[in-house]
Design a protein around this motif. Sequence first.
Motif, PDB file in Angstrom:
ATOM      1  N   GLN A  99     -15.443  26.922  39.467  1.00 39.15           N
ATOM      2  CA  GLN A  99     -16.594  27.282  39.243  1.00 39.15           C
ATOM      3  C   GLN A  99     -17.877  26.439  39.421  1.00 39.15           C
ATOM      4  OE1 GLN A  99     -15.620  27.857  35.123  1.00 39.15           O
ATOM      5  NE2 GLN A  99     -15.577  30.163  35.080  1.00 39.15           N
TER       6      GLN A  99
ATOM      7  N   LEU B  66     -26.141  25.120  46.180  1.00 34.10           N
ATOM      8  CA  LEU B  66     -26.928  24.124  46.411  1.00 34.10           C
ATOM      9  C   LEU B  66     -26.972  23.511  47.797  1.00 34.10           C
ATOM     10  CD1 LEU B  66     -27.539  22.462  42.779  1.00 34.10           C
ATOM     11  CD2 LEU B  66     -29.005  24.011  43.816  1.00 34.10           C
TER      12      LEU B  66
ATOM     13  N   ASN C  61     -22.900  17.229  36.113  1.00 35.69           N
ATOM     14  CA  ASN C  61     -22.487  16.768  34.790  1.00 35.69           C
ATOM     15  C   ASN C  61     -22.783  17.841  33.827  1.00 35.69           C
ATOM     16  OD1 ASN C  61     -21.579  14.166  34.355  1.00 35.69           O
ATOM     17  ND2 ASN C  61     -23.642  13.083  34.503  1.00 35.69           N
ATOM     18  N   ALA C  62     -23.863  18.633  33.867  1.00 33.95           N
ATOM     19  CA  ALA C  62     -24.369  19.665  33.175  1.00 33.95           C
ATOM     20  C   ALA C  62     -23.341  20.657  33.133  1.00 33.95           C
ATOM     21  CB  ALA C  62     -25.647  20.177  33.317  1.00 33.95           C
ATOM     22  N   ALA C  63     -22.930  21.104  34.371  1.00 34.07           N
ATOM     23  CA  ALA C  63     -21.797  22.201  34.840  1.00 34.07           C
ATOM     24  C   ALA C  63     -20.703  21.780  34.137  1.00 34.07           C
ATOM     25  CB  ALA C  63     -21.833  22.415  36.228  1.00 34.07           C
ATOM     26  N   ARG C  64     -20.139  20.601  34.498  1.00 40.66           N
ATOM     27  CA  ARG C  64     -18.814  20.250  33.826  1.00 40.66           C
ATOM     28  C   ARG C  64     -18.802  20.181  32.164  1.00 40.66           C
ATOM     29  NH1 ARG C  64     -16.877  14.652  36.194  1.00 40.66           N
ATOM     30  NH2 ARG C  64     -14.994  15.116  34.948  1.00 40.66           N
ATOM     31  N   GLY C  65     -19.888  19.470  31.780  1.00 41.67           N
ATOM     32  CA  GLY C  65     -20.029  19.287  30.228  1.00 41.67           C
ATOM     33  C   GLY C  65     -20.098  20.602  29.639  1.00 41.67           C
ATOM     34  N   LEU C  66     -20.672  21.685  30.318  1.00 39.85           N
ATOM     35  CA  LEU C  66     -20.527  23.053  29.614  1.00 39.85           C
ATOM     36  C   LEU C  66     -19.284  23.884  29.837  1.00 39.85           C
ATOM     37  CD1 LEU C  66     -24.172  24.028  30.782  1.00 39.85           C
ATOM     38  CD2 LEU C  66     -23.297  23.406  28.298  1.00 39.85           C
ATOM     39  N   GLY C  67     -18.430  23.342  30.454  1.00 38.14           N
ATOM     40  CA  GLY C  67     -16.836  23.918  30.625  1.00 38.14           C
ATOM     41  C   GLY C  67     -16.714  24.406  31.775  1.00 38.14           C
ATOM     42  N   SER C  68     -17.434  24.143  33.030  1.00 38.39           N
ATOM     43  CA  SER C  68     -16.977  24.761  33.969  1.00 38.39           C
ATOM     44  C   SER C  68     -15.627  24.391  34.621  1.00 38.39           C
ATOM     45  CB  SER C  68     -18.015  24.544  35.227  1.00 38.39           C
ATOM     46  OG  SER C  68     -19.114  24.779  34.617  1.00 38.39           O
ATOM     47  N   THR C  69     -14.743  25.202  35.213  1.00 35.40           N
ATOM     48  CA  THR C  69     -13.608  24.733  35.946  1.00 35.40           C
ATOM     49  C   THR C  69     -14.179  24.171  37.254  1.00 35.40           C
ATOM     50  OG1 THR C  69     -13.331  26.849  37.115  1.00 35.40           O
ATOM     51  CG2 THR C  69     -12.134  26.595  34.930  1.00 35.40           C
TER      52      THR C  69
ATOM     53  N   GLN D 163     -26.782  15.220  38.003  1.00 36.87           N
ATOM     54  CA  GLN D 163     -27.217  15.825  36.695  1.00 36.87           C
ATOM     55  C   GLN D 163     -26.673  17.172  36.602  1.00 36.87           C
ATOM     56  OE1 GLN D 163     -30.012  15.034  38.486  1.00 36.87           O
ATOM     57  NE2 GLN D 163     -31.606  16.155  38.175  1.00 36.87           N
ATOM     58  N   TYR D 164     -26.651  18.038  37.814  1.00 37.70           N
ATOM     59  CA  TYR D 164     -26.330  19.309  37.641  1.00 37.70           C
ATOM     60  C   TYR D 164     -24.983  19.418  37.636  1.00 37.70           C
ATOM     61  CZ  TYR D 164     -30.973  19.928  39.849  1.00 37.70           C
ATOM     62  OH  TYR D 164     -32.412  19.661  39.970  1.00 37.70           O
TER      63      TYR D 164
ATOM     64  N   LYS E 233     -20.401  28.117  41.759  1.00 30.69           N
ATOM     65  CA  LYS E 233     -21.755  28.338  41.391  1.00 30.69           C
ATOM     66  C   LYS E 233     -22.753  27.240  41.458  1.00 30.69           C
ATOM     67  CE  LYS E 233     -19.801  31.048  37.424  1.00 30.69           C
ATOM     68  NZ  LYS E 233     -20.262  32.476  37.525  1.00 30.69           N
ATOM     69  N   ILE E 234     -22.021  25.976  41.659  1.00 29.20           N
ATOM     70  CA  ILE E 234     -23.150  24.739  41.826  1.00 29.20           C
ATOM     71  C   ILE E 234     -23.371  24.299  43.219  1.00 29.20           C
ATOM     72  CG2 ILE E 234     -24.072  22.659  40.584  1.00 29.20           C
ATOM     73  CD1 ILE E 234     -23.962  25.082  38.650  1.00 29.20           C
TER      74      ILE E 234
END
Lengths: 515, 213
Positions: free
Chosen positions: A120, A129, A109-117, A106-107, A124-125
């Motif tokens: 990133q 983690l 998915n959220a990061a990709r969905g919010l537009g991370s390259t 889910q993390y 960042k994730i």
Amino acid sequence: MTDIWARKSYFLTLFCEHILISFLALFLVTILGISIGVLVFYSKRSRAIILPLVNFLYTIPSIAMFGLLIPLVGIGFNNAIIVLVLYGLLPIVRNTYTGIKEVPHQYINAARGLGSTKKQIFFKIYFPLALPSILSGLRVTTVMVIALTGLAALIGAGGLGQAIFRGLNTMNTDLIVAGSLGISLFAILGDKFIGQFEKDAKLQRIISGNASIKTKIKIFTNIFVLLLLLITSFSFLNPQYKSDNNTITIASKPTSEQFILGEILAQQIENNTNIHVIRKFGIGGGTTNIHPALLSGDIDAYVEYTGTAIMNVLKYNYSDLGNKSLEILYSEYEKRYNLEWLGLLGFNNTYAIAISEQEANNKRITTCSDLVPYSSNYIFGAEFDFFERPDAYNGLIKVYPFKFHKLSEMDINLRYKAMEEAKVQVIDAFTTDAQIEALNLKILKDDKNFFPSYKAGIVVRKDILRKYPKLKSILILLNNSINTNEMRKMNYEVEINKKSPKQVAKNFLENNINK
Amino acid sequence: MNDLAAIKIRDINFAYNEEQIFTNYSLNISEGSFVCITGESGCGKSTLLKLINGLLIPQRGEIKIGNNLLNLKHLVEMRRNMGYILQEDSLFPHLTAYQNMIYCLKLRNYSNQLSKDRINELLPLVNLDSEILNKFPHQLSGGQRQRVGIIRGIVHKPQIVLMDEPFSALDQETRSNLQDLVKTIHKSTKTTFVMVTHSISEAKYLGTEIINL
């Protein structure tokens, strides 16, 4: 333990070597391990090759790995670092890979969905983690590398393991205990150190930019202390002489006798020249590892035995050479290897058959032939090697038809113990063994000249002799200066009276050479 | 409401492995509307949202966001014009509430001051106290987490906000509070909202349009 206190500068040197070797290996393995772990995560194809390979490396016995690398990189520091890095890889690569793989979806998915390259998402994730998992892998690797650095002494790289091997080979329990405790303590501290970064997700907080001031201070203090320790160790060892051209490296095999002879060589050079001597004593595997290092120039000189050189290095059948053996030995060494034998030190450290003095007197046994008729009354004890080598037991019974009641195979260091406890009555011995004197044993005369000669002599690289013209004349002063009794006495001083090889060598030189 | 389409889906086919989810499916979502997508579980509600977001790519057909065709090349840039709000357990656990909120601003290298101003502007809108800003997600209640999630999804003033069952794990009271809040935000921003929910009553309350798959 007063003995250990007297050796504190020796231990300090070993500790500094240990910390520098371990740290450098850990530093490299961390960078390499994390990179491979990440690569393996992103590339399915590399995963199929690299993971089994890393696993395989881990299963090679560490001693074998040190040995396997000798033909490629020689002995010493580089060899140790490579082995430690290869060994330490598995926990880090694995934990990096699984740590990243198990970041909940889910993390991502959220990061990709919010537009991370992609980059990133990684920095960042994924990376923060996966960090707890990576750090726990690093903890395992740290303990392993620090412990394994203990074996680096086998290939002359130094470290606290040197004390252990020296202790094992000179029967000095204090040295073994001190070396082992030192390594354990060091490993525990290393584990705690990495644990600091793992605890309360401290490092994760720092790289995510949300650590409290207190956490930052703690972590930076830790790193500062480590750096200080490294710098202190580095300057204490003062390795500037390595770049200095005026050095000579003396090696020894891992026995009391060799430690003493190495010291005699080293001190004789130090007393009479301004050459800086680097000591690489107690090299595991003896000739097998020292000879290649001598050829590659990692080592410049050491004391070798004629029998070993003829049979193990030149691969001649000893009995074929007859009385020309020395001549052939000298000329072949020069021709094949560009090495020079400077002559012989005087004593012969060969195999011998020993029984108790009392038994010998009772039965009037003075030679091996005398023992034959009585042999069925005795149990014969020897090391594994002795039953394996053609120039030992198998050849021996052809010349002297012994019919021992029983044969007992044991570790080389246990023969005298077995003799003392009367578990065996006849053993093989080396003629210079200190225990012969300590246990009142009788060496039986080899009346049919079965055993080869193992006369000690100094072997030197010829280019070193050219570089230091004075060297040869200083070292040949040692020729014919040590007879078998004298050597046995010096071994006795080290093994039974617990004097350091350094001290024994010093006494010898003062009383015999530099009068 | 104007008739400009914010999202145009035309004749798409999509299948997971063997399972065909969409066949020749088309849909227009007009700008400024609040579209609720409902249906049985497994009917493809969340899949549709992921297709709009480009997390999944249709095997056939095309999707346009505004006038731009959704394709692999411009995926990241197009996503940055959308907001994405998932269930409350999708906050990044290693970042503080504040860091989660400004995640999309950081991706575009907003300055610290601009980020701070933007959050101060949004906090009263979702009824959050500034005390929670330095807490980590596990230190917040479910409702607080979802309010943080809403800010994370709208902080960069997206043209489209996608919501994937955002309230399904919350209790009834928190849920209706947050529904009111989303409704207010929609009214005040005139942004296009697309929300997936399995609750018909939620869809009826929030949606200007309901699509039953």
